[in-house]
Design a protein around this motif. Structure first.
Motif, PDB file in Angstrom:
ATOM      1  N   ALA A 194      71.348  46.372 -60.037  1.00  4.75           N
ATOM      2  CA  ALA A 194      71.432  47.796 -60.372  1.00  4.75           C
ATOM      3  C   ALA A 194      71.263  48.001 -61.874  1.00  4.75           C
ATOM      4  O   ALA A 194      70.639  48.960 -62.317  1.00  4.75           O
ATOM      5  CB  ALA A 194      72.775  48.366 -59.915  1.00  4.75           C
ATOM      6  N   ARG A 195      71.811  47.063 -62.651  1.00  2.00           N
ATOM      7  CA  ARG A 195      71.658  47.190 -64.102  1.00  2.00           C
ATOM      8  C   ARG A 195      70.192  47.063 -64.508  1.00  2.00           C
ATOM      9  O   ARG A 195      69.711  47.808 -65.351  1.00  2.00           O
ATOM     10  CB  ARG A 195      72.489  46.123 -64.811  1.00  2.00           C
ATOM     11  N   ALA A 199      70.071  51.708 -64.268  1.00  4.24           N
ATOM     12  CA  ALA A 199      71.118  52.679 -63.982  1.00  4.24           C
ATOM     13  C   ALA A 199      72.185  52.647 -65.070  1.00  4.24           C
ATOM     14  O   ALA A 199      72.442  51.605 -65.665  1.00  4.24           O
ATOM     15  CB  ALA A 199      71.752  52.386 -62.627  1.00  4.24           C
ATOM     16  N   THR A 203      76.800  55.459 -63.110  1.00  4.42           N
ATOM     17  CA  THR A 203      76.135  55.450 -61.806  1.00  4.42           C
ATOM     18  C   THR A 203      76.417  54.154 -61.053  1.00  4.42           C
ATOM     19  O   THR A 203      76.642  54.163 -59.840  1.00  4.42           O
ATOM     20  CB  THR A 203      74.614  55.614 -61.991  1.00  4.42           C
ATOM     21  N   ILE A 204      76.402  53.039 -61.769  1.00  5.48           N
ATOM     22  CA  ILE A 204      76.659  51.756 -61.106  1.00  5.48           C
ATOM     23  C   ILE A 204      78.069  51.735 -60.545  1.00  5.48           C
ATOM     24  O   ILE A 204      78.284  51.327 -59.396  1.00  5.48           O
ATOM     25  CB  ILE A 204      76.442  50.591 -62.090  1.00  5.48           C
ATOM     26  N   VAL A 207      78.152  54.151 -57.420  1.00  2.00           N
ATOM     27  CA  VAL A 207      77.426  53.752 -56.216  1.00  2.00           C
ATOM     28  C   VAL A 207      77.796  52.336 -55.764  1.00  2.00           C
ATOM     29  O   VAL A 207      77.971  52.086 -54.578  1.00  2.00           O
ATOM     30  CB  VAL A 207      75.902  53.847 -56.444  1.00  2.00           C
ATOM     31  N   HIS A 208      77.904  51.412 -56.705  1.00  2.00           N
ATOM     32  CA  HIS A 208      78.015  50.013 -56.298  1.00  2.00           C
ATOM     33  C   HIS A 208      79.412  49.426 -56.440  1.00  2.00           C
ATOM     34  O   HIS A 208      79.756  48.491 -55.727  1.00  2.00           O
ATOM     35  CB  HIS A 208      77.029  49.162 -57.097  1.00  2.00           C
TER      36      HIS A 208
END
Lengths: 296, 350
Positions: A194-195, A199, A203-204, A207-208
Motif C-alpha cells: 500500500a505504501r 497511499a 489512508t493506509i 483501509v489496511h
C-alpha cells in the motif's frame, strides 16, 4: 492482443462476495455453546436492567422499617428485603442499570482513546512510539485498583468521576495491546504494498491497518468489562462511586454487609449478580477470541 | 489514464522521456548498511553491509535478472529501489530524472514502479476482497470507485482470473498461484513502467510457476513493461532475462547478457553457481559440491575480493586488492582479476 477496454464491458459486473472474515467469525461463534449461553445471560441482564421500571414489582426506593431484612421467598418480597426494608428484586433490577453503565462506559471510552494512542504510536514507530509507550508504562507501576481508588479519591465521589478514573485506568492497558498489534501489522507486505502504491499514512491506517487491528483490541476490551464492573462496584463499596440511596450492586453489597450474619443469602445477592455478569462477559470474550483465532 | 493499457507503438513507448536508448532505471553507488544505532546506554553495534556500492542500469523493455545466494542483498536492493527503505548513499535515476527531485516526486515515481512480493498471502490484506485490493491503488490516485472497480475487473481478466468468480473473494479462498496473480494485477493497477518481481514465483509449485512465468511474459509485451526479476532459481532467471546481474555479499560480482553469462561465466562465483544447478543429464551429475561453506558474514567481509576465501582460483593478489567491475566482453563485466590481463593474476593464461 486486444486492448484491455474491448475485452470486457466497461462497467463492473455484479460480484458475489465471499464470506468475509467477520462472517466466518460469527459462524464459529454461533457454534460455541459456552459463548452463546454467556451471551444469552448478558442479554437477559441487560434487558432486565433496561426494562426495570416495567418489570420491577416494587419501588426500589420505598422502604419499610417493620419489614426489614426479610428472607428470600417472603410473600411480596420474592428475593427478600434489604436493611431498610426495600424490595431486593426491584433494587437488583434497577441496580443493573448503573452497574452495567459503569462497567461498559469506561471501557468504551478507553477503547476509543487507547486504540487511537496505540495505533498512532504503533504505526508511526520510532521515537514517537518510544516516548508514548514509556509514558504509558508509568501507569503500570500502580495496581489498577489502587489507581482507580486514588483517582476517585482525588476527583471526589460521583458517577461521572468514577467513569473518568476507570477510563484512565484502562486507557494504558488498551493502548499497549493496540500498539503491539499495530507494530506487527505495520511490517506486513500488504502494508508495504500500500505504501508503494503511494497511499498516505492516514489512508493506509484506515483501509489496511484498522480492519486487522480493531478485532484483537475489541476482544481485549470486552474482557475488561468485567474488571470495570468489579472496580466500579469496589469504588461504590468504598463510598467513592455511587452514593446512597441509588441502587447499585457494589453499593448494595456495602450497605448489606452489616446484615451478613442475619440474612447471609440476601446480603450475598448483589455479589451474585456482579459475579454472574462479569463471568458472562469473560466467557463471551473468550469465545470471541477463539472464534477470531483462525488462519494466519 | 487509469483505464486502458499502453499498447507499445512500433516507435517506442509513449511515456519515454529520454528516448529508447536512455536506461529506464539507473542505480549509482547504492549503499545500505544496517546496524544497531548508538543510543542511550547502548554502544554502536556491528554494521551489516547489506548493499555495498551497487551500480546497474535497467534498459527499457528488458528483463534484468538478479541472482545470488540468500543474504547477498537482492531483496534489499529491490526495497531500496522501491524507496521502502532509505539508502545510506547512492542515486536512483528513473528515465533520467533523480527520484525525489523536482522533476520526479516520490509519488510520481511510485506510480511508475511497482513490486510483486514473494509471499503471496502476506502481501494481500486478509480483510479485503480481491477487487478492493486491486482497486486500492487507483482510488488512492484519484480514480472514482466505479472506475477503480472496472479497472480491477479488467486486470483480473487479464491475469486469468474470471472477475465474476474471483472479484468478491477473500485471499484465503484462493490458491497460491491465484493469489500471486492477484498480486500481479494489483501491481499493474497503477499502469507502471517498471515491475520489480522479488522472488515472485519462488513460493509456487513448478507447474503453477511455469503458468505465472508465461503470464508475466505475455503481460510484458501487452503492457510494454520492463522487469527487474529477482530470484535464486538460475533456470528461471535464464528463461526470463535479457541481462543478468549476479550479486555476492552486497556487491555486483558479474553483469552481462543472459546467454553470454550462462555460456561463458567470467566470474568464478557465477561459474560455481552454474555448476551447482542439478543437471538433466545423469552422466553429467556430480557428487562434489561446487561451492563449499556459507557466504562470509556481511558484518566483516573478507579483505580484498569478497569471494576469495571460497574461490577455487584465488591467488595472493585477491586477498588484499579488491577488483572493481572490469570489462569482460560486450556489455559484460565481472568483478574478478582474472578478466584483467594486466592484473598479474597467476591463473591468467598467457
Amino acid at each position: 492482443m486486444a486492448p484491455i477496454a474491448d475485452s470486457v464491458a466497461l462497467k463492473p459486473a455484479p460480484t458475489k462476495r465471499g464470506r468475509g472474515y467477520w462472517g466466518s467469525v460469527l459462524l464459529r461463534l454461533r457454534r460455541d455453546p459456552v459463548a452463546m449461553v454467556a451471551l444469552a445471560v448478558i442479554l437477559l441482564i441487560v434487558l432486565a436492567a433496561v426494562f426495570a421500571p416495567w418489570i420491577a414489582p416494587a419501588d426500589p426506593f420505598k422502604g419499610s422499617m417493620i419489614r426489614r431484612l426479610r428472607p428470600i421467598g417472603t410473600p411480596g418480597y420474592l428475593l427478600g428485603s434489604d436493611e431498610l426494608g426495600r424490595d431486593m428484586l426491584s433494587r437488583l433490577l434497577y441496580g443493573g442499570r448503573l452497574s452495567l453503565f459503569l462497567g461498559v462506559m469506561p471501557v468504551i471510552l478507553a477503547f476509543g482513546i487507547g486504540s487511537t494512542i496505540g495505533i498512532v504510536a504503533g504505526y508511526l514507530g520510532g521515537w514517537i512510539n518510544t516516548v508514548t509507550m514509556r509514558t504509558i508504562d508509568v501507569f503500570f507501576a500502580f495496581p489498577s485498583v489502587l489507581l482507580a481508588i486514588a483517582l476517585s479519591g482525588a476527583l471526589g465521589a460521583g458517577i461521572l468521576n468514577s467513569i473518568v478514573s476507570l477510563t484512565v485506568v484502562f486507557v494504558p492497558q488498551i493502548a499497549r495491546v493496540a500498539e503491539s498489534v499495530t507494530t506487527q501489522i505495520r511490517t506486513r507486505d500488504y502494508v508495504e504494498a500500500a505504501r508503494i502504491s503511494g497511499a498516505s499514512g492516514f489512508t493506509i491506517v484506515r483501509v489496511h491497518v484498522l480492519g486487522n487491528v480493531l478485532g484483537p483490541i475489541f476482544v481485549y476490551a470486552t474482557s475488561l468489562i468485567s474488571v470495570s464492573m468489579i472496580l466500579a462496584s469496589g469504588l461504590s463499596f468504598l463510598g467513592l462511586g455511587v452514593r446512597p440511596p441509588e441502587p447499585e450492586w457494589g453499593l448494595m453489597l456495602n450497605t448489606l454487609r452489616t446484615a451478613i450474619y442475619n440474612q447471609p443469602l440476601v446480603a450475598a445477592l448483589p455479589g451474585v449478580m456482579i459475579f454472574l455478569t462479569s463471568i458472562s462477559f469473560n466467557l463471551f470474550s473468550d469465545g470471541l477470541r477463539s472464534a477470531m483465532e483462525v488462519r494466519q | 489514464m487509469i483505464i486502458g493499457a499502453p499498447t507499445p507503438p512500433p516507435g517506442g513507448f509513449p511515456r519515454d522521456r529520454g528516448g529508447p536508448g536512455q536506461p529506464l532505471l539507473s542505480v549509482k553507488g547504492l549503499v545500505k548498511h544496517f546496524g544497531v544505532k548508538k543510543g542511550f546506554l547502548t554502544k554502536a553495534g556491528p554494521i551489516v553491509r547489506a548493499v555495498d556500492g551497487v551500480d546497474f542500469d535497467v534498459v527499457k523493455g528488458e528483463t534484468l535478472g538478479i541472482v545470488g545466494e540468500s543474504g547477498c542483498g537482492k531483496s534489499t536492493t529491490a526495497r531500496l529501489v522501491m524507496q521502502i527503505i532509505a539508502p545510506d548513499a547512492g542515486d536512483i535515476l528513473f528515465d533520467g530524472e533523480r527520484v525525489g527531485s523536482q522533476a520526479l516526486s516520490l509519488n510520481g515515481f511510485r506510480k511508475q514502479v511497482q513490486m510483486v512480493f514473494q509471499d503471496s498471502y502476506a502481501s494481500l490484506n486478509p480483510r479485503l476482497t480481491v477487487e478492493d485490493t486491486i482497486a486500492f491503488g487507483p482510488k488512492v490516485h484519484g480514480a472514482s470507485g466505479r472506475a477503480a472497480t472496472t479497472r480491477a475487473h479488467d486486470l483480473l481478466h487479464r491475469v486469468g482470473l474470471e472477475p465474476a468468480r474471483f472479484a468478491g473473494r477473500y485471499p484465503h479462498e484462493l490458491s497460491g498461484g491465484q493469489r500471486q496473480r492477484v498480486n500481479i494485477a494489483r501491481a499493474l493497477a497503477l499502469d507502471p513502467r517498471l515491475l520489480i518481481l522479488d522472488e515472485a514465483v519462488s513460493a509456487l509449485d513448478k507447474s503453477v510457476e511455469a503458468q505465472v512465468l508465461n503470464l508475466l511474459l505475455d503481460l510484458k509485451d501487452e503492457f510494454g513493461l520492463t522487469y527487474m526479476f529477482i530470484s535464486h532459481d538460475l533456470n528461471v532467471v535464464r528463461f526470463m532475462s535479457n541481462r543478468v546481474m549476479v550479486m555476492y555479499l552486497g556487491k555486483v560480482a558479474e553483469f552481462g547478457p543472459s546467454e553470454a553469462l550462462f555460456e561463458t561465466p567470467k566470474h568464478p562465483y557465477t561459474g560455481a553457481l552454474l555448476a551447482s544447478m542439478p543437471s538433466m543429464d545423469p552422466d553429467a551429475r556430480t557428487e562434489t559440491a561446487p561451492l563449499t561453506g556459507d557466504p562470509p558474514n556481511p558484518i566483516n567481509p573478507p579483505p580484498g575480493c569478497r569471494f576469495n576465501p571460497r574461490c577455487a582460483k584465488s591467488a595472493a593478489l585477491c586477498g588484499h586488492k579488491e577488483p572493481t567491475l572490469l570489462d569482460a566482453g560486450v556489455d559484460h563485466r565481472a568483478a574478478c582479476w582474472l578478466v584483467d590481463p594486466a592484473s598479474g593474476h597467476p591463473r591468467i593464461a598467457a
